[in-house]
Design a protein around this motif. Structure first.
Motif, mmCIF file in Angstrom:
data_model
loop_
_atom_site.group_PDB
_atom_site.id
_atom_site.type_symbol
_atom_site.label_atom_id
_atom_site.label_comp_id
_atom_site.label_asym_id
_atom_site.label_seq_id
_atom_site.Cartn_x
_atom_site.Cartn_y
_atom_site.Cartn_z
ATOM 1 N N SER A 164 0.812 -1.213 0.000
ATOM 2 C CA SER A 164 0.000 0.000 0.000
ATOM 3 C C SER A 164 0.850 1.271 0.000
ATOM 4 C CB SER A 164 -0.947 -0.007 1.193
ATOM 5 O OG SER A 164 -0.222 -0.071 2.403
ATOM 6 N N ASN A 165 2.131 1.145 0.227
ATOM 7 C CA ASN A 165 3.028 2.303 0.164
ATOM 8 C C ASN A 165 3.383 2.685 -1.264
ATOM 9 O OD1 ASN A 165 3.095 2.436 2.942
ATOM 10 N ND2 ASN A 165 5.059 1.387 3.132
ATOM 11 N N TYR A 166 3.009 1.850 -2.224
ATOM 12 C CA TYR A 166 3.430 2.037 -3.599
ATOM 13 C C TYR A 166 2.249 2.276 -4.521
ATOM 14 C CZ TYR A 166 7.931 0.276 -2.066
ATOM 15 O OH TYR A 166 9.129 0.107 -1.425
ATOM 16 N N ALA A 167 2.393 3.286 -5.365
ATOM 17 C CA ALA A 167 1.484 3.416 -6.491
ATOM 18 C C ALA A 167 1.819 2.321 -7.498
ATOM 19 C CB ALA A 167 1.653 4.781 -7.140
ATOM 20 N N THR A 168 0.857 1.958 -8.298
ATOM 21 C CA THR A 168 1.056 0.894 -9.281
ATOM 22 C C THR A 168 0.541 1.331 -10.639
ATOM 23 O OG1 THR A 168 0.767 -0.756 -7.542
ATOM 24 C CG2 THR A 168 0.643 -1.537 -9.792
ATOM 25 N N GLY A 169 1.307 1.017 -11.652
ATOM 26 C CA GLY A 169 0.906 1.358 -13.008
ATOM 27 C C GLY A 169 0.894 0.144 -13.903
ATOM 28 N N ALA B 191 -2.923 3.836 -14.009
ATOM 29 C CA ALA B 191 -2.173 3.868 -12.751
ATOM 30 C C ALA B 191 -3.134 4.104 -11.602
ATOM 31 C CB ALA B 191 -1.101 4.956 -12.782
ATOM 32 N N ILE B 192 -2.702 3.706 -10.418
ATOM 33 C CA ILE B 192 -3.533 3.842 -9.230
ATOM 34 C C ILE B 192 -2.634 4.184 -8.049
ATOM 35 C CG2 ILE B 192 -3.420 1.362 -8.711
ATOM 36 C CD1 ILE B 192 -6.389 1.591 -7.821
ATOM 37 N N SER B 193 -3.122 5.042 -7.181
ATOM 38 C CA SER B 193 -2.346 5.420 -6.008
ATOM 39 C C SER B 193 -2.256 4.264 -5.018
ATOM 40 C CB SER B 193 -2.992 6.634 -5.324
ATOM 41 O OG SER B 193 -4.304 6.310 -4.878
ATOM 42 N N GLY B 194 -1.381 4.395 -4.047
ATOM 43 C CA GLY B 194 -1.185 3.321 -3.083
ATOM 44 C C GLY B 194 -2.438 2.969 -2.299
ATOM 45 N N SER B 195 -3.224 3.975 -1.968
ATOM 46 C CA SER B 195 -4.466 3.744 -1.232
ATOM 47 C C SER B 195 -5.590 3.261 -2.125
ATOM 48 C CB SER B 195 -4.897 5.033 -0.541
ATOM 49 O OG SER B 195 -5.274 6.002 -1.509
ATOM 50 N N GLY B 196 -5.438 3.479 -3.416
ATOM 51 C CA GLY B 196 -6.481 3.123 -4.365
ATOM 52 C C GLY B 196 -7.476 4.235 -4.613
ATOM 53 N N GLY B 197 -7.286 5.376 -3.962
ATOM 54 C CA GLY B 197 -8.255 6.446 -4.063
ATOM 55 C C GLY B 197 -8.155 7.286 -5.322
ATOM 56 N N ILE B 198 -7.036 7.204 -6.012
ATOM 57 C CA ILE B 198 -6.824 8.001 -7.223
ATOM 58 C C ILE B 198 -6.416 7.067 -8.352
ATOM 59 C CG2 ILE B 198 -5.479 9.830 -8.302
ATOM 60 C CD1 ILE B 198 -5.028 10.972 -5.495
ATOM 61 N N THR B 199 -7.089 7.213 -9.482
ATOM 62 C CA THR B 199 -6.761 6.422 -10.659
ATOM 63 C C THR B 199 -6.587 7.340 -11.854
ATOM 64 O OG1 THR B 199 -9.076 6.040 -11.241
ATOM 65 C CG2 THR B 199 -8.025 4.414 -9.811
ATOM 66 N N ASN B 200 -5.848 6.866 -12.812
ATOM 67 C CA ASN B 200 -5.613 7.597 -14.055
ATOM 68 C C ASN B 200 -5.574 6.564 -15.181
ATOM 69 O OD1 ASN B 200 -4.968 9.457 -15.988
ATOM 70 N ND2 ASN B 200 -2.885 9.828 -15.273
ATOM 71 N N VAL B 201 -6.355 6.798 -16.218
ATOM 72 C CA VAL B 201 -6.444 5.850 -17.325
ATOM 73 C C VAL B 201 -6.132 6.584 -18.625
ATOM 74 C CG1 VAL B 201 -7.942 4.223 -18.538
ATOM 75 C CG2 VAL B 201 -8.180 4.515 -16.073
ATOM 76 N N ALA B 202 -5.317 5.986 -19.454
ATOM 77 C CA ALA B 202 -4.927 6.616 -20.706
ATOM 78 C C ALA B 202 -6.119 6.764 -21.652
ATOM 79 C CB ALA B 202 -3.835 5.782 -21.378
ATOM 80 N N TYR C 164 1.728 -6.770 -21.493
ATOM 81 C CA TYR C 164 1.307 -5.846 -20.448
ATOM 82 C C TYR C 164 2.171 -6.059 -19.204
ATOM 83 C CZ TYR C 164 -2.761 -4.352 -23.075
ATOM 84 O OH TYR C 164 -3.589 -3.801 -24.020
ATOM 85 N N TYR C 165 2.652 -4.947 -18.663
ATOM 86 C CA TYR C 165 3.528 -4.975 -17.501
ATOM 87 C C TYR C 165 2.900 -4.185 -16.364
ATOM 88 C CZ TYR C 165 7.152 -6.139 -20.946
ATOM 89 O OH TYR C 165 7.890 -6.716 -21.954
ATOM 90 N N CYS C 166 3.075 -4.652 -15.143
ATOM 91 C CA CYS C 166 2.739 -3.816 -13.999
ATOM 92 C C CYS C 166 4.035 -3.311 -13.379
ATOM 93 C CB CYS C 166 1.866 -4.538 -12.985
ATOM 94 S SG CYS C 166 2.649 -5.848 -12.056
ATOM 95 N N ALA C 167 3.923 -2.177 -12.722
ATOM 96 C CA ALA C 167 5.088 -1.526 -12.137
ATOM 97 C C ALA C 167 4.680 -0.844 -10.848
ATOM 98 C CB ALA C 167 5.675 -0.502 -13.110
ATOM 99 N N ALA C 168 5.615 -0.725 -9.922
ATOM 100 C CA ALA C 168 5.360 -0.085 -8.633
ATOM 101 C C ALA C 168 6.362 1.031 -8.402
ATOM 102 C CB ALA C 168 5.430 -1.110 -7.499
ATOM 103 N N GLY C 169 5.884 2.104 -7.800
ATOM 104 C CA GLY C 169 6.752 3.234 -7.530
ATOM 105 C C GLY C 169 6.139 4.157 -6.501
ATOM 106 N N SER C 170 6.758 5.300 -6.316
ATOM 107 C CA SER C 170 6.343 6.204 -5.251
ATOM 108 C C SER C 170 5.150 7.063 -5.618
ATOM 109 C CB SER C 170 7.517 7.115 -4.870
ATOM 110 O OG SER C 170 7.929 7.874 -5.995
ATOM 111 N N TYR C 171 4.828 7.151 -6.926
ATOM 112 C CA TYR C 171 3.739 8.014 -7.395
ATOM 113 C C TYR C 171 3.126 7.397 -8.630
ATOM 114 C CZ TYR C 171 1.378 12.442 -8.447
ATOM 115 O OH TYR C 171 0.447 13.404 -8.681
ATOM 116 N N TYR C 172 1.870 7.742 -8.906
ATOM 117 C CA TYR C 172 1.156 7.141 -10.044
ATOM 118 C C TYR C 172 1.495 7.900 -11.335
ATOM 119 C CZ TYR C 172 -2.017 10.682 -8.108
ATOM 120 O OH TYR C 172 -2.538 11.828 -7.573
#
Length: 122
Positions: A30-35, A50-61, A94-102
């Motif tokens: 949950s500390n990581y955003a995922t794309g 992409a989605i924020s660590g909490s899941g509260g924010i999403t962004n779709v191309a 298709y790849y998933c990735a984790a990082g500090s921001y979405y």
């Protein structure tokens, strides 16, 4: 370190659906955003969602907006990409990735899975 494993890819006819999953292990997920990104031969990785660590924010191309949905279950350390109304041009690895921001750019992510192939036939 975060380990990511994608699953759920396969062959589907145009108009069909697939649900990709990204299972994480290692640090607190949950500390990581995922794309989700995708790549076709000869092209750079393309941002999908992409989605924020909490899941509260999403962004779709834009190319997949209205057809793809990203979600996560931090209790199960999993992120999903629900893909509906698939088109042949969605064919890619298709790849998933984790990082500090979405981020929408691939360089913003620190950890990557190995990818899963999605093939959409016409």
């Amino acid at each position: 370190q975060v380990q990511l494993v994608e699953s759920g890819g396969g062959l589907v006819q145009a108009g069909g659906s697939l649900r990709l999953s990204c299972a994480a292990s290692g640090r607190t997920f949950s500390n990581y955003a995922t794309g989700w990104f995708r790549r076709t031969p000869g092209k750079e990785r393309e941002f999908v969602a992409a989605i924020s660590g909490s899941g509260g924010i999403t962004n779709v191309a834009d190319p997949v907006k209205g057809r793809f949905t990203i979600s996560r279950d931090n209790g199960k350390n999993t992120v999903h990409l629900q893909m509906n109304s698939l088109k042949p041009e969605d064919t890619a690895v298709y790849y998933c990735a984790a990082g500090s921001y979405y981020y929408t750019h691939a360089t913003g992510y620190d950890f990557w899975g190995q990818g899963t192939q999605v093939t959409v036939s016409s």
